[in-house]
Design a protein around this motif. Structure first.
Motif, PDB file in Angstrom:
ATOM      1  N   GLY A  25      93.265   2.292 114.812  1.00 29.19           N
ATOM      2  CA  GLY A  25      93.667   2.395 116.218  1.00 29.19           C
ATOM      3  C   GLY A  25      94.914   3.537 116.417  1.00 29.19           C
ATOM      4  N   THR A  26      95.626   3.751 115.413  1.00 28.58           N
ATOM      5  CA  THR A  26      96.755   4.774 115.420  1.00 28.58           C
ATOM      6  C   THR A  26      96.295   6.179 115.438  1.00 28.58           C
ATOM      7  OG1 THR A  26      98.914   4.943 114.994  1.00 28.58           O
ATOM      8  CG2 THR A  26      97.327   4.913 113.267  1.00 28.58           C
ATOM      9  N   ASP A  30      94.915   1.311 126.273  1.00 33.37           N
ATOM     10  CA  ASP A  30      94.805   0.894 124.357  1.00 33.37           C
ATOM     11  C   ASP A  30      94.355  -0.419 124.711  1.00 33.37           C
ATOM     12  OD1 ASP A  30      95.336  -0.021 121.740  1.00 33.37           O
ATOM     13  OD2 ASP A  30      97.296   0.726 121.624  1.00 33.37           O
ATOM     14  N   GLN A  65      93.509  -3.968 120.548  1.00 31.80           N
ATOM     15  CA  GLN A  65      93.427  -5.336 120.126  1.00 31.80           C
ATOM     16  C   GLN A  65      92.608  -6.124 121.311  1.00 31.80           C
ATOM     17  OE1 GLN A  65      96.851  -8.690 118.970  1.00 31.80           O
ATOM     18  NE2 GLN A  65      97.183  -6.787 118.455  1.00 31.80           N
ATOM     19  N   LYS A 106      89.974  -2.030 115.615  1.00 31.87           N
ATOM     20  CA  LYS A 106      89.874  -3.274 115.174  1.00 31.87           C
ATOM     21  C   LYS A 106      88.643  -4.027 115.358  1.00 31.87           C
ATOM     22  CE  LYS A 106      94.683  -4.668 115.966  1.00 31.87           C
ATOM     23  NZ  LYS A 106      94.977  -5.227 114.743  1.00 31.87           N
TER      24      LYS A 106
HETATM   25  N1  PLP Z   1      97.159  -0.482 119.241  1.00 31.91           N
HETATM   26  C1  PLP Z   1      97.340  -1.725 119.507  1.00 31.91           C
HETATM   27  C2  PLP Z   1      97.244  -2.416 120.875  1.00 31.91           C
HETATM   28  C3  PLP Z   1      97.291  -2.549 118.263  1.00 31.91           C
HETATM   29  O1  PLP Z   1      97.146  -3.792 118.272  1.00 31.91           O
HETATM   30  C4  PLP Z   1      97.248  -1.783 117.184  1.00 31.91           C
HETATM   31  C5  PLP Z   1      97.486  -2.690 115.605  1.00 31.91           C
HETATM   32  O2  PLP Z   1      97.659  -3.739 115.831  1.00 31.91           O
HETATM   33  C6  PLP Z   1      97.033  -0.487 117.024  1.00 31.91           C
HETATM   34  C7  PLP Z   1      97.078   0.416 118.270  1.00 31.91           C
HETATM   35  C8  PLP Z   1      96.963   0.309 115.759  1.00 31.91           C
HETATM   36  O3  PLP Z   1      95.883  -0.050 115.026  1.00 31.91           O
HETATM   37  P1  PLP Z   1      95.479   0.303 113.428  1.00 31.91           P
HETATM   38  O4  PLP Z   1      96.589  -0.815 112.726  1.00 31.91           O
HETATM   39  O5  PLP Z   1      94.248   0.004 113.470  1.00 31.91           O
HETATM   40  O6  PLP Z   1      96.279   1.651 113.347  1.00 31.91           O
END
Ligand code: PLP
Length: 393
Positions: free
Chosen positions: A96-97, A214, A217, A243
């Motif tokens: 996600g990041t 975003d 989740q 996710k």
């Molecule tokens: N954005 C949201 C809404 C999230 O809940 C998360 C992770 O919990 C992320 C971004 C980041 O995802 P990742 O941990 O796969 O980098």
């Protein structure tokens, strides 16, 4: 002495060795009902036969090729995402990041190519979480996430969730994009009301600002629609996904309209592993199941059942729980006692939940959890509530 694993996590004393559907088995043989699902990752539970088959079939054929070459599984998944969403195009990441990094780059490049290199501002909201990379922590902006890690990526303005006046005032032609979670996850299961999401879309349109959602989740069926913004009848310009899309295999994506993605030409972005054959084979299998209307109808039915039982739990234990909130199978129980105590009591009762901000425990079960497991989960949560009460007495 520093442990051999960098000590950035505070782990529960649990070691799971196998999983099956909504259940996890601990090394000592105890079985736990998994209402955390890897924090909304195991969208189809553990060891789903279709996902195991997709992964093993691909593993026997080809694990990895570079994005220098065509990857049929990646094409298949991109086509499915484009078919089922607002998007015209998709870039695959591993998390996600990483999706956050690209979403921010894409928005800024869009304005750069429009002859507005000054238009770099990104508006975000307090309580948000967008990951742990440079853009992710700058976007969230909280002290917890950023302290000690400066200098932060510049250009982010953080507004209070729900402060409409501040939002109006912050919009302007220095802003490239607004970035928001339709339902805040880490922030404590805080849904943005549909009317607010619609209003935000209108404001973005008025000021020509890109809307980045975003849905890392809250996406992939979690709220009972394939993506949460569909409830509000709007669509973003850019969307972050991760996710659930990989069902447990690392996979993320940025989805975008052709217009928003127009700056991202060959060489402007890339990833060694993003969109690899294994991840995309699994992702395509997840999409085939989750994007089906009948599957999503079942998610909504199960969400109704779980919500009804949880409301009963809140009513029965007003000294432990303050209330229930959330959308679909993304639910939060706000606690009156310390949320970590309830999560811990859940371990004793054989049920896994996940703490979140605002003293909430999150319930993010597999989307295909059975009715019987929902009933059992609530019985176990009840036992956890009783255990907390007895410990306090
Ligand atoms: N954005 C949201 C809404 C999230 O809940 C998360 C992770 O919990 C992320 C971004 C980041 O995802 P990742 O941990 O796969 O980098």
């Amino acid at each position: 002495m520093i442990p051999s694993i960098l000590p950035t996590y505070s782990r529960a004393p649990l070691t799971f060795v196998s999983g099956d559907g909504s259940w996890l088995t601990e090394a000592d043989g105890r079985r736990f009902l998994d209402l955390g699902a890897g924090i909304a990752v195991n969208a189809l539970g553990h060891a789903h036969p279709a996902l195991v088959a997709a992964l093993t079939t691909q593993a026997q054929a080809l694990w990895h090729v570079s994005n220098l070459y065509n990857i049929p599984a990646q094409q298949k998944l991109a086509d499915a995402l484009v078919e089922h969403t607002f998007a015209d195009t998709v870039f695959f990441t591993n998390s996600g990041t990483e999706a956050c990094e690209l979403a921010v780059k894409m928005a800024r490049k869009y304005w750069y190519d429009k002859g507005r290199p000054d238009r770099t501002g990104i508006i975000t909201f307090t309580g948000s979480f967008h990951g742990r990379s440079a853009a992710g922590i700058a976007a969230a902006g909280s002290e917890k996430m950023t302290k000690g890690f400066g200098p932060l990526l510049p250009g982010f303005t953080h507004l209070d969730f729900g402060d409409h006046e501040a939002l109006q005032a912050a919009m302007g032609d220095h802003v490239a994009a607004v970035l928001v979670e339709p339902v805040q996850g880490e922030g404590g299961i805080r849904p943005l009301p549909d009317a607010c999401l619609k209003g935000l879309r209108d404001l973005c349109d008025t000021h020509g600002i890109l809307m980045i959602l975003d849905e890392v989740q809250c996406g992939m069926g979690r709220t009972g629609k394939l993506f949460a913004h569909e409830w509000a009848g709007i669509s973003p310009d850019i969307m972050m996904v991760a996710k659930g899309i990989g069902g447990g295999f690392p996979l993320g994506a940025v989805l975008a309209t052709e217009e928003a993605a127009s700056g991202m030409t060959a060489g402007t972005h890339g990833s060694t592993y993003g969109g690899n054959p294994l991840a995309c084979a699994v992702g395509a299998a997840v999409m085939e199941i989750v994007a089906d209307d009948a599957f999503l109808a079942e998610v909504n039915r199960k969400a109704g059942l779980l919500r009804q039982k949880l409301e009963g739990l809140v009513d029965a234990h007003p000294d432990i729980f303050e209330g229930l909130r959330g959308s679909g199978l993304m639910l939060g129980l706000r606690c009156k006692v310390t949320n970590a105590d309830v999560v811990k009591a859940g371990y004793g009762a054989g049920v896994l939940t996940v703490p979140a901000a605002d003293n909430v425990i999150r319930l993010l079960p597999p989307l295909n959890i059975s009715d019987a497991d929902i009933a059992e989960a609530v019985l176990r949560l009840e036992a956890a509530a009783v255990a907390v009460k007895e410990a306090d007495a």
